[in-house]
Design a protein around this motif. Structure first.
Motif, PDB file in Angstrom:
ATOM      1  N   THR A  87       0.852  -1.199   0.000  1.00  0.00           N
ATOM      2  CA  THR A  87       0.000   0.000   0.000  1.00  0.00           C
ATOM      3  C   THR A  87       0.883   1.244   0.000  1.00  0.00           C
ATOM      4  O   THR A  87       2.091   1.166   0.207  1.00  0.00           O
ATOM      5  N   THR A  88       0.239   2.366  -0.209  1.00  0.00           N
ATOM      6  CA  THR A  88       0.936   3.629   0.009  1.00  0.00           C
ATOM      7  C   THR A  88       1.242   3.789   1.502  1.00  0.00           C
ATOM      8  O   THR A  88       0.722   3.048   2.335  1.00  0.00           O
ATOM      9  N   GLY A  89       2.072   4.761   1.819  1.00  0.00           N
ATOM     10  CA  GLY A  89       2.503   4.930   3.193  1.00  0.00           C
ATOM     11  C   GLY A  89       1.372   5.148   4.173  1.00  0.00           C
ATOM     12  O   GLY A  89       1.460   4.714   5.330  1.00  0.00           O
ATOM     13  N   ASP A  90       0.303   5.778   3.734  1.00  0.00           N
ATOM     14  CA  ASP A  90      -0.817   6.011   4.643  1.00  0.00           C
ATOM     15  C   ASP A  90      -1.801   4.855   4.648  1.00  0.00           C
ATOM     16  O   ASP A  90      -2.828   4.913   5.320  1.00  0.00           O
ATOM     17  N   GLN A  92      -3.776   3.866   2.450  1.00  0.00           N
ATOM     18  CA  GLN A  92      -5.067   4.100   1.801  1.00  0.00           C
ATOM     19  C   GLN A  92      -5.185   3.491   0.417  1.00  0.00           C
ATOM     20  O   GLN A  92      -6.267   3.089   0.010  1.00  0.00           O
ATOM     21  N   VAL A  93      -4.076   3.443  -0.305  1.00  0.00           N
ATOM     22  CA  VAL A  93      -4.147   3.007  -1.699  1.00  0.00           C
ATOM     23  C   VAL A  93      -3.370   1.703  -1.863  1.00  0.00           C
ATOM     24  O   VAL A  93      -2.179   1.636  -1.562  1.00  0.00           O
ATOM     25  N   ALA A  94      -4.050   0.668  -2.316  1.00  0.00           N
ATOM     26  CA  ALA A  94      -3.397  -0.617  -2.573  1.00  0.00           C
ATOM     27  C   ALA A  94      -2.626  -0.528  -3.883  1.00  0.00           C
ATOM     28  O   ALA A  94      -3.161  -0.092  -4.899  1.00  0.00           O
ATOM     29  N   LEU A  95      -1.362  -0.916  -3.838  1.00  0.00           N
ATOM     30  CA  LEU A  95      -0.523  -0.861  -5.030  1.00  0.00           C
ATOM     31  C   LEU A  95      -0.613  -2.192  -5.756  1.00  0.00           C
ATOM     32  O   LEU A  95      -0.218  -3.225  -5.227  1.00  0.00           O
ATOM     33  N   THR A  96      -1.147  -2.158  -6.947  1.00  0.00           N
ATOM     34  CA  THR A  96      -1.377  -3.380  -7.696  1.00  0.00           C
ATOM     35  C   THR A  96      -0.365  -3.448  -8.829  1.00  0.00           C
ATOM     36  O   THR A  96      -0.393  -2.620  -9.732  1.00  0.00           O
ATOM     37  N   TYR A  97       0.524  -4.420  -8.762  1.00  0.00           N
ATOM     38  CA  TYR A  97       1.528  -4.532  -9.825  1.00  0.00           C
ATOM     39  C   TYR A  97       2.014  -5.971  -9.920  1.00  0.00           C
ATOM     40  O   TYR A  97       1.772  -6.783  -9.027  1.00  0.00           O
ATOM     41  N   GLY A 451     -10.941   9.864   3.430  1.00  0.00           N
ATOM     42  CA  GLY A 451      -9.540   9.946   3.836  1.00  0.00           C
ATOM     43  C   GLY A 451      -8.978   8.592   4.228  1.00  0.00           C
ATOM     44  O   GLY A 451      -9.679   7.572   4.177  1.00  0.00           O
ATOM     45  N   PRO A 452      -7.700   8.548   4.630  1.00  0.00           N
ATOM     46  CA  PRO A 452      -7.059   7.276   4.980  1.00  0.00           C
ATOM     47  C   PRO A 452      -7.872   6.496   5.997  1.00  0.00           C
ATOM     48  O   PRO A 452      -8.335   7.037   7.002  1.00  0.00           O
ATOM     49  N   GLY A 453      -8.021   5.226   5.727  1.00  0.00           N
ATOM     50  CA  GLY A 453      -8.733   4.351   6.648  1.00  0.00           C
ATOM     51  C   GLY A 453     -10.235   4.390   6.500  1.00  0.00           C
ATOM     52  O   GLY A 453     -10.924   3.506   6.986  1.00  0.00           O
ATOM     53  N   ALA A 454     -10.763   5.423   5.843  1.00  0.00           N
ATOM     54  CA  ALA A 454     -12.211   5.520   5.695  1.00  0.00           C
ATOM     55  C   ALA A 454     -12.682   4.802   4.444  1.00  0.00           C
ATOM     56  O   ALA A 454     -13.778   4.250   4.400  1.00  0.00           O
ATOM     57  N   MET A 455     -11.860   4.840   3.423  1.00  0.00           N
ATOM     58  CA  MET A 455     -12.222   4.198   2.161  1.00  0.00           C
ATOM     59  C   MET A 455     -10.933   3.740   1.487  1.00  0.00           C
ATOM     60  O   MET A 455      -9.930   4.448   1.520  1.00  0.00           O
ATOM     61  N   SER A 456     -10.978   2.568   0.895  1.00  0.00           N
ATOM     62  CA  SER A 456      -9.784   2.034   0.229  1.00  0.00           C
ATOM     63  C   SER A 456      -9.872   2.255  -1.275  1.00  0.00           C
ATOM     64  O   SER A 456     -10.948   2.204  -1.850  1.00  0.00           O
ATOM     65  N   PHE A 457      -8.721   2.441  -1.857  1.00  0.00           N
ATOM     66  CA  PHE A 457      -8.633   2.540  -3.307  1.00  0.00           C
ATOM     67  C   PHE A 457      -7.510   1.630  -3.772  1.00  0.00           C
ATOM     68  O   PHE A 457      -6.574   1.368  -3.028  1.00  0.00           O
ATOM     69  N   ALA A 458      -7.602   1.172  -5.009  1.00  0.00           N
ATOM     70  CA  ALA A 458      -6.510   0.400  -5.598  1.00  0.00           C
ATOM     71  C   ALA A 458      -5.904   1.225  -6.719  1.00  0.00           C
ATOM     72  O   ALA A 458      -6.589   2.036  -7.340  1.00  0.00           O
ATOM     73  N   ALA A 459      -4.619   1.038  -6.956  1.00  0.00           N
ATOM     74  CA  ALA A 459      -3.933   1.831  -7.986  1.00  0.00           C
ATOM     75  C   ALA A 459      -3.129   0.902  -8.883  1.00  0.00           C
ATOM     76  O   ALA A 459      -1.988   0.558  -8.581  1.00  0.00           O
TER      77      ALA A 459
END
Lengths: 526, 192
Positions: A87-90, A92-97, A451-459
């Motif tokens: 994930t990103t440092g906070d 919040q964003v899942a790093l998909t690779y 914001g962080p922890g409230a909703m997840s996103f993938a990137a």
């Protein structure tokens, strides 16, 4: 020689090559294939493992090893970077690779778009990217589309989720179209994200990597490059450590490759950290800057009928209406993303559905009747890749400014599509479980915490980090793909894109690598 | 639409949290709240006593592992014949997964678990692992909707690993109507 895995040899290796390619995804496999087919001695170093499905990619007449086994748990661990937990440092964003032979194309959805003309024009006018216009890229797009069997998704590809999405989008009068697909003989199992077991999805694993191997390229799997070597301002090779597949720990074995040119294609999340660790091409401090990644929002709709979104192909019909952001009086109004049908297995679905305990279980039990949308935002606010003290990469993609506005708008449009398609109820992917039952409820989305922890996103679509451009002060590579500072060191993956592509980037990555290959061969660089 | 509403609400306003920042602040909070642990008589042996004979974590500390068990049991409790996260061995699966990663993930997870364990001292006068199930649910719900990004992030991370490693297991599939893969399973990637 084929693909050499870490378990295939027990001593250190020293190799010589004309071209060393670091990474075997869309960017690296293309260069490796083109150079090998031109008679060059090519070595590929791939950090991840070599995994096959039911058919041997290198010899389609033979069975594969069955490692692409369609289990989310197993396959995230095998083919995804950080085993799917990066994930990103906070957080919040899942790093998909990708982290396997074939790179991210092994888990991509096979959506295959030509780079929009407006994006190429932007890259030229604002960032000084030269020689990558529509005319230069067209023959490469045509070649790629023939190589990978790219075709518009016919109606027979549309699963329940896609049909609902199309119905909703059309009811709203939004511009939509079949999504071009890189597939041959798709059985519609629904496991694209887990790596196609049937070699039907035309990933690099089953297309350009086998062609490169047949032309003589040597592909080392389980080979994590530690450092790119350079002498007197020229790249000369790289040193990799062999990773033990079972434990994912480095072994004591090394592979040292000396080459005339080095092509870094470790992906949008991997190339910048490698350059930073190598201390190369960064006198201007630009490596790792300008990160974008198409962070994506998800929305879920509960229907009365069965949807079964986990079968069929992920996205056969896409909404193009909102691809470009629209401003009004200098302020963001709406749009700036591709809105698509979504496809999730039970593990990922559980992670994104709101709530916990009995409430969450009830939602999971409605899985057959759930449809979902996903929106890849064309992010404008830039993130950054840096190194921690231990040399590991850290990623920042803050959900702020216009990115946050686009994400919020994309959530609203996703909810609108699902409602228009007849959803009984719409759920947001926020932890508090916001529910939308009709158009009036859409206003709730304006104040939902994202914001962080409230909703997840993938990137899943990184860009930037090794930006291409004319000005050596503000970019890492020139339009030739060669770094401004180090001779014979090239970057061939989405980290050279000055911005995100605004559509799935795979065909753009492939085309840029074909173009780079042409120019290397035309100039007789090797 | 107001941009400021869309921005993250970090623990310290104006300074977006990084992973390091999250850790540092969570750990500081955990340490401060956990200062009462001695007074509460919460040595490691007290936690170890809650584990089955022979059950020991390989990566997490015993305290953190016990808290993970408690959290997992509330996030996906068993329901009749339907197995919950505990019966499916999810805490051990999560603990084992850490072996494949660098120290950052373990540190993050431990910080999150410390935050879960000690925060209720403020609101409920007891650590999480000593609360009854309904009080534990209330703590987790409060975390999920907290104004503090670090608490939300801790909840989100724990929920992700728990539910993901629960619903990727075949025994959960009949109840959710998922008919599963079409090919045989290869050696589970969870095995190092």
């Amino acid at each position: 020689m084929g693909v050499i895995e870490g378990s295939d040899f027990s001593a250190d290796r020293r190799e010589q090559a004309d071209v060393l390619v670091i990474g075997s995804g869309a960017g690296g496999a293309t260069v490796a294939m083109r150079m090998a087919e031109a008679g060059k001695r090519v070595i590929v170093l791939e950090r991840g493992g070599y995994y096959t499905g039911l058919i041997d990619p290198l010899d389609p007449g033979r069975p594969g090893r069955g490692e692409l086994d369609q289990r989310e748990d197993d396959m995230l661990a095998r083919i995804d970077g950080d085993r799917g937990l990066g994930t990103t440092g906070d957080g919040q964003v899942a790093l998909t690779y990708g982290n396997c032979v074939g790179g991210a194309t092994v888990h991509y959805w096979a959506d295959s778009y030509r780079t929009p003309a407006d994006r190429l024009a932007l890259w030229e006018s604002r960032y000084g990217v030269e020689g990558h216009g529509e005319d230069e890229l067209r023959p490469h797009f045509e070649r790629i589309e023939a190589d990978l069997g790219i075709h518009p998704a016919p109606d027979s590809y549309l699963n329940g989720c896609n049909r609902l999405f199309k119905r909703g989008s059309e009811a709203l009068g939004w511009l939509g179209e079949p999504v071009p697909q890189a597939r041959r003989g798709c059985v519609k199992s629904g496991y694209c994200m887990q790596g196609c077991s049937y070699n039907a999805k035309q990933s690099m694993l089953v297309t350009y990597v086998p062609r490169a191997v047949r032309a003589g390229a040597l592909v080392f799997a389980d080979a994590r490059v530690e450092k790119i070597l350079a002498e007197n301002g020229r790249a000369t090779g790289a040193v990799a450590v062999v990773i033990d597949r079972d434990t994912q720990q480095p072994t004591s074995r090394r592979i040292e490759v000396r080459a005339k040119i080095v092509v870094v294609a470790a992906g949008g999340y991997g190339s910048a950290p490698l350059l930073l660790r190598s201390g190369l091409a960064n006198a201007n401090g630009q490596v790792g800057k300008h990160l974008r990644a198409n962070p994506c929002s998800m929305v879920f709709g509960l229907f009365d009928e069965d949807v079964v979104m986990w079968r069929g192909i992920p996205a056969g019909y896409g909404c193009m209406e909102w691809r470009l952001a629209r401003d009004e009086k200098g302020r963001y109004r709406e749009g700036g993303y591709l809105l698509m049908p979504n496809q999730l297995g039970p593990g990922a679905l559980a992670a994104f559905l709101p709530g916990f305990g009995a409430e969450h279980r009830r939602l999971m039990e409605s899985m057959p009747r759930l449809a979902s949308t996903i929106a890849w935002i064309d992010d404008e606010e830039e993130g950054e890749i840096t190194l921690a003290r231990d040399g590991s990469a850290e990623y920042a993609l803050p959900v702020i400014g216009r990115n946050a506005l686009m994400l919020r708008d994309s959530i609203k449009k996703g909810a609108q599509v699902l409602l228009a398609a007849g959803a009984r109820e719409v759920f947001l992917a926020d932890q508090v479980g916001t529910r939308i039952r009709d158009e009036k409820d859409l206003a709730k989305i304006d104040s939902v915490e994202i914001g962080p922890g409230a909703m997840s996103f993938a990137a899943p679509h990184p860009a930037g980090g090794c930006r291409m451009g004319r000005d050596p002060a503000t970019s890492v590579v020139g339009s030739s793909g060669e770094t401004h500072e180090v001779e014979n060191l090239y970057v061939a993956d989405p980290s050279v894109f000055p911005t995100a592509v605004s559509v799935d980037p795979s065909e753009t990555i492939l085309a840029f690598s074909h173009l780079l290959s042409d120019r290397l061969l035309e100039k007789g660089v090797v | 639409m107001n941009v400021s509403r869309s921005q993250a609400k970090p623990l310290l306003a104006g300074h977006p949290i990084t992973r390091r920042g999250f850790l540092a602040r969570s750990a500081a909070l955990g340490a401060a709240l956990g200062a009462g642990s001695l007074a509460c008589g919460t040595g490691e042996q007290d936690y170890a006593a809650l584990l089955s004979p022979g059950e020991r974590p390989k990566q997490l500390g015993v305290r953190e592992y016990v808290v993970l068990r408690e959290v997992a049991d509330r996030l996906v409790p068993a329901e009749g014949e339907k197995p919950g996260a505990l019966a499916l061995g999810v805490p051990a699966r999560v603990d084992g997964e850490l072996a494949f990663h660098g120290p950052k993930l373990r540190d993050d997870l431990e910080a999150a678990l410390q935050l879960v364990e000690w925060w209720p001292l403020l609101s409920k006068g007891s650590r999480f692992s000593r609360l009854d199930p309904s009080a534990q649910d209330a703590v987790l719900a409060d975390m999920a909707s907290s104004r503090l990004a670090a608490r939300r992030t801790a909840f989100q991370g724990l929920k992700f690993v728990t539910v993901f490693f629960t619903y990727t297991q075949e025994p959960t599939w009949p109840a959710i109507g998922y008919d599963g893969p079409w090919v045989p399973r290869k050696r589970p990637a969870a095995l190092a």
